[in-house]
Design a protein around this motif. Structure first.
Motif, PDB file in Angstrom:
ATOM      1  N   UNK A 180      52.271  50.128  -8.151  1.00 45.15           N
ATOM      2  CA  UNK A 180      52.723  48.972  -7.536  1.00 45.15           C
ATOM      3  C   UNK A 180      53.952  48.484  -8.085  1.00 45.15           C
ATOM      4  N   UNK A 181      55.059  48.279  -7.330  1.00 47.09           N
ATOM      5  CA  UNK A 181      56.229  47.594  -7.853  1.00 47.09           C
ATOM      6  C   UNK A 181      57.073  48.415  -8.989  1.00 47.09           C
ATOM      7  N   UNK A 192      47.884  60.177   8.580  1.00 43.69           N
ATOM      8  CA  UNK A 192      47.794  58.777   8.937  1.00 43.69           C
ATOM      9  C   UNK A 192      47.688  57.965   7.810  1.00 43.69           C
ATOM     10  N   UNK A 193      48.632  57.602   7.040  1.00 48.02           N
ATOM     11  CA  UNK A 193      48.522  56.741   5.690  1.00 48.02           C
ATOM     12  C   UNK A 193      48.396  55.390   5.995  1.00 48.02           C
ATOM     13  N   UNK A 194      47.474  54.794   5.465  1.00 49.04           N
ATOM     14  CA  UNK A 194      46.943  53.229   5.749  1.00 49.04           C
ATOM     15  C   UNK A 194      48.130  52.415   5.684  1.00 49.04           C
ATOM     16  N   UNK A 195      48.179  51.252   6.426  1.00 52.50           N
ATOM     17  CA  UNK A 195      49.269  50.354   6.392  1.00 52.50           C
ATOM     18  C   UNK A 195      48.767  49.478   5.083  1.00 52.50           C
ATOM     19  N   UNK A 196      50.138  48.512   4.753  1.00 53.70           N
ATOM     20  CA  UNK A 196      49.987  47.630   3.694  1.00 53.70           C
ATOM     21  C   UNK A 196      50.225  48.320   2.328  1.00 53.70           C
ATOM     22  N   UNK A 197      50.736  47.412   1.509  1.00 54.61           N
ATOM     23  CA  UNK A 197      50.794  47.712   0.023  1.00 54.61           C
ATOM     24  C   UNK A 197      50.089  46.764  -0.808  1.00 54.61           C
ATOM     25  N   UNK A 198      48.992  47.540  -1.552  1.00 56.17           N
ATOM     26  CA  UNK A 198      48.019  46.674  -2.122  1.00 56.17           C
ATOM     27  C   UNK A 198      48.374  46.445  -3.564  1.00 56.17           C
ATOM     28  N   UNK A 199      48.506  45.235  -4.106  1.00 57.69           N
ATOM     29  CA  UNK A 199      48.875  44.832  -5.358  1.00 57.69           C
ATOM     30  C   UNK A 199      47.702  45.312  -6.215  1.00 57.69           C
ATOM     31  N   UNK A 200      47.784  45.371  -7.622  1.00 59.79           N
ATOM     32  CA  UNK A 200      46.837  45.714  -8.259  1.00 59.79           C
ATOM     33  C   UNK A 200      45.743  44.408  -8.712  1.00 59.79           C
ATOM     34  N   UNK A 201      44.545  44.675  -8.803  1.00 56.69           N
ATOM     35  CA  UNK A 201      43.572  43.515  -9.014  1.00 56.69           C
ATOM     36  C   UNK A 201      43.583  42.901 -10.507  1.00 56.69           C
ATOM     37  N   UNK A 202      43.683  41.875 -10.926  1.00 60.39           N
ATOM     38  CA  UNK A 202      43.653  41.562 -12.065  1.00 60.39           C
ATOM     39  C   UNK A 202      42.609  40.431 -12.081  1.00 60.39           C
ATOM     40  N   UNK A 203      41.507  40.254 -11.547  1.00 63.59           N
ATOM     41  CA  UNK A 203      40.701  39.233 -11.613  1.00 63.59           C
ATOM     42  C   UNK A 203      39.568  39.594 -10.599  1.00 63.59           C
ATOM     43  N   UNK A 204      38.437  38.757 -10.689  1.00 62.24           N
ATOM     44  CA  UNK A 204      37.314  38.994  -9.578  1.00 62.24           C
ATOM     45  C   UNK A 204      37.685  39.346  -7.988  1.00 62.24           C
ATOM     46  N   UNK A 205      39.023  38.611  -7.532  1.00 56.38           N
ATOM     47  CA  UNK A 205      39.233  38.629  -6.242  1.00 56.38           C
ATOM     48  C   UNK A 205      40.320  39.616  -6.045  1.00 56.38           C
ATOM     49  N   UNK A 206      40.351  40.415  -5.128  1.00 57.66           N
ATOM     50  CA  UNK A 206      41.458  41.474  -4.902  1.00 57.66           C
ATOM     51  C   UNK A 206      42.549  40.638  -3.976  1.00 57.66           C
ATOM     52  N   UNK A 251      46.898  42.090   0.639  1.00 55.23           N
ATOM     53  CA  UNK A 251      47.852  43.222   0.902  1.00 55.23           C
ATOM     54  C   UNK A 251      49.139  42.890   1.333  1.00 55.23           C
ATOM     55  N   UNK A 252      50.305  43.568   0.798  1.00 51.76           N
ATOM     56  CA  UNK A 252      51.657  43.025   1.460  1.00 51.76           C
ATOM     57  C   UNK A 252      52.004  44.293   2.458  1.00 51.76           C
ATOM     58  N   UNK A 253      52.675  43.702   3.613  1.00 59.90           N
ATOM     59  CA  UNK A 253      53.285  44.518   4.631  1.00 59.90           C
ATOM     60  C   UNK A 253      53.949  45.764   4.094  1.00 59.90           C
TER      61      UNK A 253
END
Length: 301
Positions: free
Chosen positions: A73-74, A124-138, A141-143
């Motif tokens: 990510x980033x 078929x690559x899935x849409x959206x960029x997923x930021x890393x999870x740093x807590x209990x809640x994910x 996603x970012x477009x």
């Protein structure tokens, strides 16, 4: 799709044309034998104004470059450009901004090394960029598009085949173009009948600087005189890509990158000839019995 150079190649964006969202204009692939390629998203803007406008354009261009994350990510590096072309005929200025990052490399996954000589895969690559999870809640996603390790083998082949298709288009060989495209990229467009009335076709071969080149011939007028243009490729390079030997082609281009480029007047051809490191060539000459003054102008171009 675009041209190739020794250290970089470009590929079309991962997003389909029907999706109205930001995307990089190009991908530059920097490669070295035995190492994973570094793929850098590129975005550019242009203006006929001043440096103030140019200073603002990289900010909007960043939205395009950041629409694809490769690896962590980033951490994907990027290059942003703003070209300033004054309307008063002044000097053209290109402003460049580099975004550093430790990502962008498609490290081969165990058991999933890319085979560039195989036909391109339509994943078929899935849409959206997923930021890393740093807590209990994910986090939400970012477009955009996120190329993750499971996609590396496919992604490594994308720039290679897109570059090959672009080079084959330069020769006018429709069936050779189709060899390097997926259906979604328009492969079927190049599998039908090839006719000069419909498209540039591979219909010419010339010896330039002592080397054989194959490609397409064109005739047009340049300020009056009729001019012949020839676009093509080194015959050996063409044969490799036409039968799908992408790995061997890339090795050949790298080995000859310092000796192949040439830009000069070829007396045998009768006009200026430009040869690139990737084996592509573009040549111009006046058709026979044209005005001698026009020939002199072409020689001095």
């Amino acid at each position: 799709m675009c041209s190739t150079r020794d250290s970089s190649e470009t590929a079309p964006c991962l997003l389909s044309a029907g999706q109205r969202r930001s995307r990089p204009y190009y991908f530059a692939e920097v490669r070295r034998p035995g190492e994973p390629s570094l793929v850098i998203p590129l975005a550019y803007k242009g203006n006929h104004s001043d440096s103030v406008t140019s200073a603002e354009q990289p900010a909007s261009a960043s939205a395009h470059a950041e629409a694809v994350h490769i690896g962590r990510w980033s951490e994907t590096p990027g290059l942003l450009f703003s070209t300033q072309l004054p309307t008063d005929g002044g000097t053209m200025t290109v402003h460049a901004l580099q975004a550093p990052g430790s990502g962008g490399r498609s490290y081969p996954a165990e058991g999933r090394e890319a085979n560039l000589d195989a036909k391109p895969a339509q994943e078929n690559v899935m849409s959206d960029i997923r930021p890393p999870t740093e807590g209990p809640v994910a986090p939400e996603p970012v477009r955009g598009r996120h190329v993750q390790p499971k996609d590396y083998a496919w992604f490594r082949g994308s720039p290679a085949h897109a570059t090959a298709a672009g080079l084959m288009a330069f020769t006018g060989s429709g069936h050779a173009i189709a060899r390097h495209l997926t259906d979604r990229q328009g492969r079927k467009r190049f599998t039908g009948l090839e006719h000069a009335a419909d498209m540039s076709i591979q219909d010419a071969a010339h010896v330039l600087f002592g080397n054989e080149y194959v490609g397409a011939g064109h005739v047009f007028r340049l300020n009056g005189p009729r001019v012949e243009a020839f676009s093509g490729m080194d015959e050996d390079v063409f044969r490799l890509l036409a039968r799908g030997d992408v790995e061997e082609y890339r090795a050949l281009v790298r080995a000859s990158r310092h000796v192949r480029p040439r830009l000069t007047f070829d007396e045998g051809w009768g006009g200026p000839v430009s040869v690139h490191a990737d084996g592509s060539v573009f040549a111009l000459r006046l058709l026979p019995e044209q005005d001698r003054d026009a020939m002199s102008r072409l020689r001095g171009a």
